[in-house]
Write a protein that holds these residues in place. Structure first.
Motif, PDB file in Angstrom:
ATOM      1  N   VAL A 157       0.833  -1.195   0.000  1.00  0.00           N
ATOM      2  CA  VAL A 157       0.000   0.000   0.000  1.00  0.00           C
ATOM      3  C   VAL A 157       0.870   1.248   0.000  1.00  0.00           C
ATOM      4  CG1 VAL A 157      -1.834   1.209   1.206  1.00  0.00           C
ATOM      5  CG2 VAL A 157      -1.679  -1.269   1.366  1.00  0.00           C
ATOM      6  N   ARG A 158       0.556   2.158  -0.892  1.00  0.00           N
ATOM      7  CA  ARG A 158       1.341   3.388  -0.988  1.00  0.00           C
ATOM      8  C   ARG A 158       0.910   4.345   0.119  1.00  0.00           C
ATOM      9  NH1 ARG A 158       1.358   8.376  -4.517  1.00  0.00           N
ATOM     10  NH2 ARG A 158      -0.624   7.860  -5.501  1.00  0.00           N
ATOM     11  N   VAL A 159       1.904   4.798   0.901  1.00  0.00           N
ATOM     12  CA  VAL A 159       1.624   5.799   1.933  1.00  0.00           C
ATOM     13  C   VAL A 159       1.974   7.163   1.357  1.00  0.00           C
ATOM     14  CG1 VAL A 159       2.174   6.626   4.242  1.00  0.00           C
ATOM     15  CG2 VAL A 159       2.110   4.173   3.791  1.00  0.00           C
TER      16      VAL A 159
ATOM     17  N   LEU B 153      -8.291   7.990  -2.486  1.00  0.00           N
ATOM     18  CA  LEU B 153      -7.603   7.841  -1.215  1.00  0.00           C
ATOM     19  C   LEU B 153      -8.392   6.867  -0.345  1.00  0.00           C
ATOM     20  CD1 LEU B 153      -5.338   9.106   0.760  1.00  0.00           C
ATOM     21  CD2 LEU B 153      -7.302  10.259   1.771  1.00  0.00           C
ATOM     22  N   TYR B 154      -7.722   5.896   0.227  1.00  0.00           N
ATOM     23  CA  TYR B 154      -8.403   5.002   1.162  1.00  0.00           C
ATOM     24  C   TYR B 154      -8.237   5.595   2.563  1.00  0.00           C
ATOM     25  CZ  TYR B 154      -9.334   0.807   3.997  1.00  0.00           C
ATOM     26  OH  TYR B 154      -9.822  -0.091   4.922  1.00  0.00           O
TER      27      TYR B 154
ATOM     28  N   ALA C 114      -7.735  -5.087  -7.742  1.00  0.00           N
ATOM     29  CA  ALA C 114      -8.569  -4.626  -8.849  1.00  0.00           C
ATOM     30  C   ALA C 114      -7.866  -3.572  -9.673  1.00  0.00           C
ATOM     31  CB  ALA C 114      -9.874  -4.072  -8.302  1.00  0.00           C
ATOM     32  N   GLY C 115      -6.636  -3.262  -9.316  1.00  0.00           N
ATOM     33  CA  GLY C 115      -5.835  -2.346 -10.116  1.00  0.00           C
ATOM     34  C   GLY C 115      -6.109  -0.870  -9.896  1.00  0.00           C
ATOM     35  N   LEU C 116      -6.699  -0.523  -8.762  1.00  0.00           N
ATOM     36  CA  LEU C 116      -6.980   0.898  -8.537  1.00  0.00           C
ATOM     37  C   LEU C 116      -5.730   1.649  -8.095  1.00  0.00           C
ATOM     38  CD1 LEU C 116      -9.898   0.017  -8.738  1.00  0.00           C
ATOM     39  CD2 LEU C 116     -10.405   1.314  -6.702  1.00  0.00           C
ATOM     40  N   ASP C 117      -5.666   2.919  -8.470  1.00  0.00           N
ATOM     41  CA  ASP C 117      -4.581   3.776  -8.000  1.00  0.00           C
ATOM     42  C   ASP C 117      -5.004   4.342  -6.653  1.00  0.00           C
ATOM     43  OD1 ASP C 117      -3.434   7.121  -8.901  1.00  0.00           O
ATOM     44  OD2 ASP C 117      -2.558   5.612  -7.581  1.00  0.00           O
TER      45      ASP C 117
END
Lengths: 255, 653, 319
Positions: free
Chosen positions: B407-409, B420-421, B447-450
């Protein structure tokens, strides 16, 4: 009555302490800050004393510009005004801290009369040097009782209770005096919103003295090695109970 | 009696009744004018629709079909029969006078007869409900008043029928008698002589006088609602129900600062109108989870208590007197803190009373003015303010759940992600809720989401503080987060917590935060529909628990169900959808001790009774509370977030 | 090189932390002479037995009939002056720190409190911060080194060779010193086992959920004849009195085993229980920080686990 309470801005560390790259400070980037716990009780006590006896309470801190936040917090629960001895963020050793505080006290007392009580925390949560309050008391030539869990002021005397094994020891000091207090003295109140709004407008006097050369100089900080413990998991849920009883028996605490 | 004398008598009676009514109505109006302002303007389309469906269509009443129909008959009867009031007034003066045109329309008198019967059916049924069935929701209501009102209504309708019957018997009817079968049949009881003439006069005058008595009694009883309810519905919330109205702290004059409701003069006019619209029907009480588990809070009794205080003290305050504290005088502290802000009461209320607003305003005063609240909640408030999360854990550890995941921080200066999650404090720090975060992140990445997370820079939305009544701390949090999100360039947010969903989506707009916010179940359902996630069909019996903040406050019902029916065999609980039963964590109750028996256990039992193996949830609080609830009731149900179940299903591919 | 170590005593026996301080003092300065000083109101209270020091000086004055920190400090300062002490050491207890702070103020010298290591040749010390969760290496700039020794940092060693000589002296005390003394003792209100002395401590944290939630913990404590403790979150919530709080700003404990139920393990709490010989953590969170400091763990809800342990203990006792 006039009461001065001294506070220190300390970070709220979580489960582990992480240091900056140069090992000279705690990494505080994502940490919140607060008034050191013993001192929070000191502020509450000062406010209560002035509520009961009239007069004025002053809160003082020696710390970086951000420490104004703690002064405002103290004023939000009722301290009347604040003095901020502003540092550049470097640490001041206990002697330097004590003399800077002393200067501020002397100036305030020259202008406004003596403080009946000067309140310190017994020790700060971070550095834990246990000595600033006592040093200031000596310089002011006033008696000092430490580690107080109860304090009553009546007729120019302060009845001070210090916790020891099996009970409390009592000192009776003649005012003006200095006390250092411990958490448990009282339960600090939650500030009201009018209090917080007023606090934003209460006066903060700043002073920026020169930092003297430290005589107890921190060279570096070290996180002590956890004994590399990895807890032995005895089990999950209620099913672990028998194993726990075994361990207790092995240790010898099970009669 | 001669026409002139009758006219004088009628006008006198009318004048007296109207004067008494007007005096009282004026007092009530002046009391409402004491209320603080609140913006309920605009949105005319939705307001009109509300009037049409809720008032005219009796939609909310009909949520309970039998009592709903009872009331609908009486209400619609009232509308249909309204012209007969004028007819009666005219007829009381002179037997030959009637309403122009309408007084001659046979179809109208058919309607009149029909609705007289329906009203009587309604009244008799109402008595049956109240005297025989005696539902629990009437506990605490003033039943005597209701009996009087029902009696008066019955009298009004029977005297009307009697009048029409005697008119027909005397041949005085201006409409074809055949159109009013009931009146016509009744007319057979009467001859056409003097006795009937006397009866005809008696019926019309009794009818008129009963109406006038009713008119006077109206503003002194809970029947006031016939005047206020329509207005209250008009001014009800049209925007997001989950949004609380912010307070303004930027006021120079401290005495003008409104910190919630301390005394009656702090209440808004809408809140005052709320109390005047209450019919004591008790539907809110019936669905309140606190009341259901033996606590002191009944939304009905709360509103009644405030109303009584308003009427008792209002006149004195208008005369210059001081208003006294609402808590504990009109409402006890326990009642204020018992509320979980689930909104079931608001959803049920047929007259659009907004009980949650009352509770929050009472809390705001207690917390922000008096610092008077359960001690353990104070720790949470301090922690939100100082540690940026309600558990006082270290923010540096906020993204620890993501260890091992890709997960990208988002760091300051990084380009904004497509979405943004927003993880929320619960899923970041609670061991059970972390599974939801891991599953959600994994699914979105799969699912390939950015997608990216803020990590330690994500700080509490402030929802628990706001629901506690600490609006000040909430606004500090809101401003801080809006700043962070703005700096990061975030425009689209997905969150797995309905409370964050509600606050970010509905409440941050008041602080400059404008984002497209979706709940993770909505996004996952979309991905399922698009085929970007393709789980195998499952057989497991799953019952889905609707979160209050998702279903009731925000109308998200379908998306989680789409997921559940894909991966398992769905079983619905009786209290589902917008009638869901709270898990017990709302209103900052996650951080307060619960007195009495537990709301979460009640719900856990309900879930277990469906016979399902799994209890699916869509909220980290529900996860924690229902898991506890299942354990405390000795259940075997597995409690898991929809995302976790979906992720597991995909692993089985 | 002369080192002076201040010893605290209870009923004629020197306290453990003071013995540890004496051991530390005796390791300094490459063979320095170590003198110990105790304060008593009669000479008869001179400590007996093997002490790792060369001589014991008993400061005798009626003022020492009750604890009088400034008076003790003045006596220490007088003696240090007379001996030409280059190093004054005390135990890092509450009172040890208090007395040495007074000494430092009287002499206007720096004081390094709670040291775990001393390299006096370089005037370097390693001392404790954050109640023990962090260490500081510091340099002391002073002609005389003043320090207190963190309890349990050093193992106390009895003296080798002949027992130390014992002398008495009567210190000259100021008015202020005579006035600053304990005038009254108030006995502890609570019965039961004292937290600081307990062999076993069972504590509850946020996980207990409420004041009533402590019932299983109290039950287990009773079975084990243990003291009940709690975390700061519990005290702040008003569920238990501050006297039950284990932590940096509460009570520091040193039991044989510390059973921490529903406590996540914030550093300030761990500072209070690092003296425990063993720690058993009962926590539903596998990733709670306390598991990195615990010897044993049970993963689960304390409301399930603790009653089960109590039941198992009862069964083991009757069976």
């Amino acid at each position: 009555m006039r009461v001065l309470v001294c506070v220190k801005r300390v970070p709220m560390t979580g489960g582990t302490i992480v240091l900056t790259d140069d090992d000279r400070a705690i990494e505080t980037r994502h940490l919140g800050f607060t008034i050191s716990p013993h001192e929070e009780c000191g502020v509450e006590e000062a406010v209560r004393l002035v509520e009961a006896n009239g007069g004025e309470s002053v809160v003082l801190t020696l710390g970086p510009t951000e420490a104004e936040e703690q002064l405002r917090d103290a004023m939000a629960i009722g301290a009347d005004r604040a003095t901020h001895v502003v540092t550049d963020g470097q640490e001041w050793d206990p002697q330097a801290t004590a003399s800077a505080i002393l200067e501020a006290i002397r100036d305030d007392e020259a202008a406004n009369g003596p403080f009946d009580l000067v309140v310190f925390g017994n020790e700060s949560a971070d550095a834990g040097n246990f000595q600033v309050g006592i040093r200031v008391a000596h310089a002011l030539e006033r008696p000092v009782a430490t580690g107080l869990k109860a304090l009553t002021v009546d007729g120019g005397m302060a009845r001070c209770e210090q916790e020891t094994a099996g009970g409390r020891d009592v000192y009776v000091l003649q005012l003006p005096a200095v006390v250092t207090v411990k958490e448990g003295l009282n339960l600090p109140r939650y500030p009201s919103v009018p209090g917080r709004l007023r606090a934003q407008r209460k006066p903060v006097e700043t002073r920026t003295p020169e930092r003297p050369a430290p005589r107890l100089a921190m060279a570096r900080l070290v996180v002590p090695e956890g004994e590399g413990k990895q807890a032995e998991v005895l089990g999950e849920g209620a099913a672990a109970a028998p194993r726990v009883v075994e361990v207790l028996r092995e240790i010898g605490v099970l009669a | 009696m001669s026409t002139a004398l009758s006219a004088v008598a009628l006008l006198a009676a009318l004048a007296v009744a109207t004067a008494l009514f007007a005096r009282r109505a004026h007092l009530l109006y002046r009391i409402v004018r004491l209320g603080k302002p609140t913006d309920r303007s605009g949105d005319l389309g939705r307001r009109t629709k509300a009037e049409a469906t809720v008032v005219l269509g009796q939609r909310k009443l009909l949520q309970r079909i039998v009592p709903g129909l009872v009331h609908a008959f009486v209400f619609w009867g009232f509308i249909v029969l309204a012209p007969t009031i004028v007819m009666a007034l005219l007829g009381a003066v002179d037997a030959d006078w009637t309403f122009p045109w309408l007084g001659h329309q046979g179809w109208y008198f058919l309607l009149v007869d029909l609705f007289c019967v329906l009203v009587l059916v309604g009244v008799v049924s109402a008595f049956g409900i109240r005297k025989v069935q005696r539902p629990a929701r009437f506990e605490g209501s003033h039943l005597r008043e209701a009996d009087v009102i029902l009696g008066l209504i019955a009298l009004i309708v029977t005297t009307l029928l009697g009048w029409h019957a005697t008119q027909i018997a005397l041949g005085l009817n201006e409409w074809p008698a055949g159109w009013s079968p009931v009146s016509d049949a009744l007319s057979g009881l009467f001859g056409d002589g003097e006795a009937t003439e006397a009866f005809e006069r008696a019926f019309v005058w009794l009818h008129v006088l009963t109406i006038l008595v009713f008119l006077v009694y109206l503003p002194y009883s809970k029947h006031l609602h016939i005047a206020t309810a329509g207005i209250n519905v008009w001014f009800g919330r049209t925007r997001a129900r989950g949004r609380l109205e912010p307070l303004d702290f930027e006021i120079e004059d401290e005495s003008a600062l409104r910190l919630g409701a301390g005394t009656l003069v702090d209440m808004t006019w809408k809140q005052m109108l709320d109390t005047m619209s209450c019919t004591e029907c008790g539907r809110c009480q019936d669905v309140c989870p606190a009341w259901a588990t033996g606590k002191d809070l009944s939304p009905k009794l709360l509103i009644m208590g405030l109303r009584d205080r308003l009427f008792a003290e209002g006149p004195a305050v208008l005369g210059g007197g001081e208003a006294t504290a609402l808590v504990p005088g009109a409402v006890t502290d326990e009642v204020v803190w018992d509320c979980v802000t689930c909104g079931a009461c608001v959803h049920e209320c047929p007259v659009s009373i907004e009980h949650v607003d009352h509770v929050v305003d009472l809390r705001r005063h207690l917390v922000m003015s008096e610092s008077r609240f359960p001690t353990e909640a104070g720790t949470m408030l301090r922690d939100v303010g100082r540690s940026s999360n309600p558990w006082g854990k270290a923010q540096s550890e906020r993204a620890a759940w993501a260890d091992g995941l890709d997960v990208r921080v988002l760091e300051p200066g990084d380009p904004a992600p497509e979405i943004l999650y927003w993880v929320g404090c619960a899923a970041s720090f609670d061991e059970r809720a972390r599974a939801t975060a891991r599953a959600t992140a994994t699914l979105l990445l799969h699912a390939g989401l950015d997608v990216a997370i803020l990590g330690p820079r994500e700080s509490c939305t402030g929802d628990p503080a706001r629901r506690m009544g600490d609006e000040f701390t909430f606004q500090e949090q809101a401003r801080q987060n809006v700043g962070t999100l703005g700096d990061a360039g975030v425009t689209r947010i997905v969150t797995s917590c309905p409370h964050c969903f509600n606050t970010l989506g509905n409440e941050y707009g008041d602080f400059g935060g404008d984002y497209e916010v979706v709940h993770h179940t909505e996004l996952l359902a979309e991905l399922l529909a698009d085929g970007r996630l393709q789980p195998p069909v499952g057989e497991e019996a799953i019952t889905y628990h609707d979160s209050c903040y998702l279903a009731r406050h925000n109308d998200v019902l379908a998306a989680p169900r789409e997921i559940v029916s894909r991966i398992g065999r769905p079983l619905e609980m009786a209290r589902s959808g917008k009638r869901t039963f709270c898990c017990g964590a709302g209103g900052a109750h996650m951080w307060m001790e619960e007195r009495g028996s537990a709301i979460n256990e009640e719900r856990a039992r309900e879930a277990a009774a469906t016979g399902a193996d799994t209890l699916a949830v869509a909220c980290p609080f529900c996860t924690m509370m229902l898991d506890d609830g299942v354990k405390q009731t000795g259940g075997e149900l597995r409690v898991a977030d929809v995302a976790v179940l979906l992720a597991e299903a995909l692993e089985r591919v | 090189m002369t080192a002076l170590v201040y010893l605290e005593q209870t009923d004629g026996a020197v306290d453990e932390p003071s013995l540890q301080a004496a051991t530390m003092a005796s390791s300094l300065g490459g063979g320095a002479e170590v003198h110990a000083v105790v304060a008593a109101d009669t000479a008869a209270l001179a400590p007996a037995g093997q002490l790792p020091v060369d001589a014991v000086q008993v400061a005798v004055h009626e003022a020492f009939g009750s604890y009088a920190p400034l008076a003790v400090a003045e006596a220490v300062v007088e003696l240090a002056g007379r001996l030409g002490a280059t190093c004054v050491v005390g135990p890092g207890t509450e009172r040890g720190n208090e007395v040495l702070a007074h000494v430092a103020a009287l002499l206007d010298l720096p004081l390094a409190a709670n040291c775990v290591a001393v390299a006096d040749a370089d005037a370097r010390v390693t001392r404790v911060r954050w109640g023990g969760s962090l260490l500081e290496e510091a340099r002391v700039d002073a002609p005389t080194l003043l320090l207190t020794v963190q309890p349990h940092a050093v193992a106390a060693e009895p003296g080798a060779g002949d027992p130390p000589s014992v002398e008495t002296f009567t210190p000259t005390l100021s008015e202020a010193a005579l006035a600053l003394r304990v005038v009254e003792r108030v006995a502890a209100a609570t019965g039961g086992v004292s937290l600081a002395d307990a062999r076993v401590v069972v504590s509850g944290g946020r996980g207990a959920g409420s004041e009533e939630g402590f019932a299983p913990i109290e039950e287990l404590a009773e079975l084990l004849e243990a003291a009940v403790g709690c975390s700061r979150a519990v005290t702040m919530a008003g569920w238990r009195p501050h006297t039950d709080q284990v932590g940096q700003t509460g009570t520091k404990i040193a039991p044989e085993i510390y059973i921490a139920c529903g406590i996540s393990g914030a550093t300030q709490h761990m500072a209070g229980c690092k003296g425990a010989k063993r720690i058993l953590a009962i926590n539903a969170d596998r990733e709670a920080p306390i598991l990195q400091s615990a010897d044993y763990a049970v993963i689960g809800d304390l409301h399930e686990v603790v009653p089960a342990i109590s039941a198992a203990i009862r069964a083991a006792r009757s069976g």
